[in-house]
Design a protein around this motif. Sequence first.
Motif, PDB file in Angstrom:
ATOM      1  N   GLU A  95       0.826  -1.215   0.000  1.00 27.22           N
ATOM      2  CA  GLU A  95       0.000   0.000   0.000  1.00 27.22           C
ATOM      3  C   GLU A  95       0.853   1.256   0.000  1.00 27.22           C
ATOM      4  O   GLU A  95       0.348   2.358  -0.201  1.00 27.22           O
ATOM      5  CB  GLU A  95      -0.912   0.003   1.237  1.00 27.22           C
ATOM      6  CG  GLU A  95      -1.983  -1.087   1.194  1.00 27.22           C
ATOM      7  CD  GLU A  95      -2.774  -1.160   2.491  1.00 27.22           C
ATOM      8  OE1 GLU A  95      -2.466  -0.371   3.426  1.00 27.22           O
ATOM      9  OE2 GLU A  95      -3.683  -2.006   2.596  1.00 27.22           O
ATOM     10  N   GLY A  96       2.150   1.093   0.279  1.00 27.33           N
ATOM     11  CA  GLY A  96       3.050   2.244   0.286  1.00 27.33           C
ATOM     12  C   GLY A  96       3.128   2.961   1.603  1.00 27.33           C
ATOM     13  O   GLY A  96       3.780   4.010   1.702  1.00 27.33           O
ATOM     14  N   SER A  97       2.464   2.438   2.646  1.00 28.74           N
ATOM     15  CA  SER A  97       2.491   3.103   3.955  1.00 28.74           C
ATOM     16  C   SER A  97       3.710   2.708   4.785  1.00 28.74           C
ATOM     17  O   SER A  97       3.940   3.248   5.867  1.00 28.74           O
ATOM     18  CB  SER A  97       1.213   2.777   4.737  1.00 28.74           C
ATOM     19  OG  SER A  97       1.088   1.373   4.918  1.00 28.74           O
ATOM     20  N   MET A  98       4.491   1.719   4.309  1.00 31.17           N
ATOM     21  CA  MET A  98       5.705   1.303   5.032  1.00 31.17           C
ATOM     22  C   MET A  98       6.811   1.068   4.025  1.00 31.17           C
ATOM     23  O   MET A  98       6.585   0.500   2.954  1.00 31.17           O
ATOM     24  CB  MET A  98       5.461   0.028   5.852  1.00 31.17           C
ATOM     25  CG  MET A  98       6.719  -0.508   6.545  1.00 31.17           C
ATOM     26  SD  MET A  98       6.442  -2.038   7.458  1.00 31.17           S
ATOM     27  CE  MET A  98       5.675  -1.396   8.932  1.00 31.17           C
ATOM     28  N   ASP A  99       7.998   1.483   4.415  1.00 30.62           N
ATOM     29  CA  ASP A  99       9.170   1.267   3.578  1.00 30.62           C
ATOM     30  C   ASP A  99       9.643  -0.171   3.751  1.00 30.62           C
ATOM     31  O   ASP A  99       9.605  -0.725   4.856  1.00 30.62           O
ATOM     32  CB  ASP A  99      10.276   2.246   3.984  1.00 30.62           C
ATOM     33  CG  ASP A  99      11.467   2.145   3.053  1.00 30.62           C
ATOM     34  OD1 ASP A  99      12.445   1.489   3.460  1.00 30.62           O
ATOM     35  OD2 ASP A  99      11.394   2.695   1.949  1.00 30.62           O
ATOM     36  N   ILE A 100      10.120  -0.818   2.686  1.00 29.80           N
ATOM     37  CA  ILE A 100      10.556  -2.216   2.773  1.00 29.80           C
ATOM     38  C   ILE A 100      11.751  -2.381   3.711  1.00 29.80           C
ATOM     39  O   ILE A 100      11.917  -3.400   4.385  1.00 29.80           O
ATOM     40  CB  ILE A 100      10.879  -2.777   1.369  1.00 29.80           C
ATOM     41  CG1 ILE A 100      11.057  -4.299   1.464  1.00 29.80           C
ATOM     42  CG2 ILE A 100      12.137  -2.101   0.784  1.00 29.80           C
ATOM     43  CD1 ILE A 100      11.063  -4.973   0.117  1.00 29.80           C
ATOM     44  N   GLY A 101      12.589  -1.348   3.780  1.00 26.99           N
ATOM     45  CA  GLY A 101      13.732  -1.394   4.709  1.00 26.99           C
ATOM     46  C   GLY A 101      13.273  -1.464   6.156  1.00 26.99           C
ATOM     47  O   GLY A 101      13.867  -2.168   6.984  1.00 26.99           O
ATOM     48  N   ALA A 102      12.196  -0.724   6.468  1.00 26.37           N
ATOM     49  CA  ALA A 102      11.660  -0.751   7.837  1.00 26.37           C
ATOM     50  C   ALA A 102      11.112  -2.131   8.169  1.00 26.37           C
ATOM     51  O   ALA A 102      11.262  -2.625   9.294  1.00 26.37           O
ATOM     52  CB  ALA A 102      10.567   0.305   7.982  1.00 26.37           C
ATOM     53  N   LEU A 103      10.471  -2.783   7.164  1.00 30.58           N
ATOM     54  CA  LEU A 103       9.935  -4.134   7.383  1.00 30.58           C
ATOM     55  C   LEU A 103      11.063  -5.126   7.662  1.00 30.58           C
ATOM     56  O   LEU A 103      10.981  -5.942   8.587  1.00 30.58           O
ATOM     57  CB  LEU A 103       9.126  -4.572   6.162  1.00 30.58           C
ATOM     58  CG  LEU A 103       8.564  -6.006   6.214  1.00 30.58           C
ATOM     59  CD1 LEU A 103       7.624  -6.170   7.402  1.00 30.58           C
ATOM     60  CD2 LEU A 103       7.850  -6.351   4.904  1.00 30.58           C
ATOM     61  N   ILE A 104      12.129  -5.045   6.857  1.00 31.19           N
ATOM     62  CA  ILE A 104      13.266  -5.958   7.062  1.00 31.19           C
ATOM     63  C   ILE A 104      13.912  -5.719   8.430  1.00 31.19           C
ATOM     64  O   ILE A 104      14.277  -6.659   9.143  1.00 31.19           O
ATOM     65  CB  ILE A 104      14.294  -5.785   5.928  1.00 31.19           C
ATOM     66  CG1 ILE A 104      13.680  -6.268   4.599  1.00 31.19           C
ATOM     67  CG2 ILE A 104      15.585  -6.550   6.231  1.00 31.19           C
ATOM     68  CD1 ILE A 104      14.521  -5.960   3.383  1.00 31.19           C
ATOM     69  N   ALA A 105      14.032  -4.441   8.802  1.00 31.52           N
ATOM     70  CA  ALA A 105      14.610  -4.112  10.115  1.00 31.52           C
ATOM     71  C   ALA A 105      13.748  -4.678  11.240  1.00 31.52           C
ATOM     72  O   ALA A 105      14.260  -5.220  12.231  1.00 31.52           O
ATOM     73  CB  ALA A 105      14.743  -2.597  10.251  1.00 31.52           C
ATOM     74  N   LEU A 106      12.422  -4.564  11.079  1.00 35.30           N
ATOM     75  CA  LEU A 106      11.502  -5.077  12.100  1.00 35.30           C
ATOM     76  C   LEU A 106      11.638  -6.593  12.252  1.00 35.30           C
ATOM     77  O   LEU A 106      11.672  -7.126  13.372  1.00 35.30           O
ATOM     78  CB  LEU A 106      10.065  -4.705  11.732  1.00 35.30           C
ATOM     79  CG  LEU A 106       8.974  -5.125  12.728  1.00 35.30           C
ATOM     80  CD1 LEU A 106       9.223  -4.525  14.102  1.00 35.30           C
ATOM     81  CD2 LEU A 106       7.594  -4.720  12.205  1.00 35.30           C
TER      82      LEU A 106
END
Length: 399
Positions: A95-106
């Motif tokens: 949806e574009g509300s989260m950056d993929i880098g933030a997801l990987i970091a999480l």
Amino acid sequence: FSLFALKAKNLFLIAQQQLDKLNSTIQQNLAGISVVKSFVAEDQEISIFNEEADRLKDQRIQVGKLLSAAFPTLLFVVNFGVLMVLWRGGADVIEGSMDIGALIALINYIFMIMFPLMMLGMVITMFARASASAKRIKEILELATSYRPSGKGKFIENGSITIEHLDFSYPNRTKVICDLNLDIKSGEVIGIIGSTGSGKSTLLNLIAGFYQPSSGTIKIDGYSLDEIGIENLRQNINIVFQDPMLFKMSLFDNISFASSAGSDEILKSAEIAQINTFINQLPSQFNTEIKNRGTNLSGGQRQRIAIARSLIGNKPILILDDAFSSLDRITENRLIDQLLDYRKGKTTLIISQKISSVRKADRIALLEQGKISAVDNHQNLLWQNKTYQEIYISQGYEL
């Protein structure tokens, strides 16, 4: 975690208790192996052992099941959390509300948390096991401590013993010693005779400070045991117990145990105890190694070695608790004659069920149901006391 820890603790505690039962069964059978064999009870005892071992196995299986379920459950929870993050985070990235880098970091953070959680699970398991063991140790630590007279400075010189209105009972039992009174003069030889269960050995343990009287007093040289103190008391008393304990060391070291006795004193004690002839016939004589508890010796040999050990130092008080029970009458008479001659001027208590062991005492105290019913010499008791006469006749003597 708390539910798992509580459940694991209870299971570990039950398993520990069952292990104690199994160890007790093994120890009991090893100690009584001769009895088991003589009654042809091997199959019975093997069956009992197998039952206890099976109970322990079942308990350990329950513990294993709990542990095997705990770690997969923890992994499932952690991995399910990662899956939820991927599902929800992936949707947010699309949806574009989260950056993929933030997801990987999480996700990396979750995996970093997972290892400490795994360690926490192991710590909880170890804590549950340790708690069960600690509870067992606490039960021992909280047991009532043995009686230890604590005084210092009152030294025993003469060895006179005064017992006044002495009462004693074991926990949850009727009185074993009841209003017992006895006055033993310094240097006197006192025989204490009575039937099984009359309180003879209990009286010994009270005099030696192993038990604390329920009421009444025991005084030595006019001082109470508390005034004398436990170390000073036992430094001036030698005891030969019913079941003499010998250690896994040489005959010489067993006789000189906890003393600095020289060869001459050891030889003298062995001669009085009528054990020197036997020792001299051994290939290594006094250097002969004794097995644990003296299992390579006969009962009479063990008793005579224990008597020899008790004569070291010729202390003011000597207590012999059924110390001649395994000796023949000839050996017993020779030993008692030499022992009493060696002990002249020293207080000696001979506790026995046998007339032959006490008849040469200055006085004999007849102990019945925890009370002294009569005190006199052998001849007077034989003519005047019916109970003493019955004991005398029952042992093969004639009036």
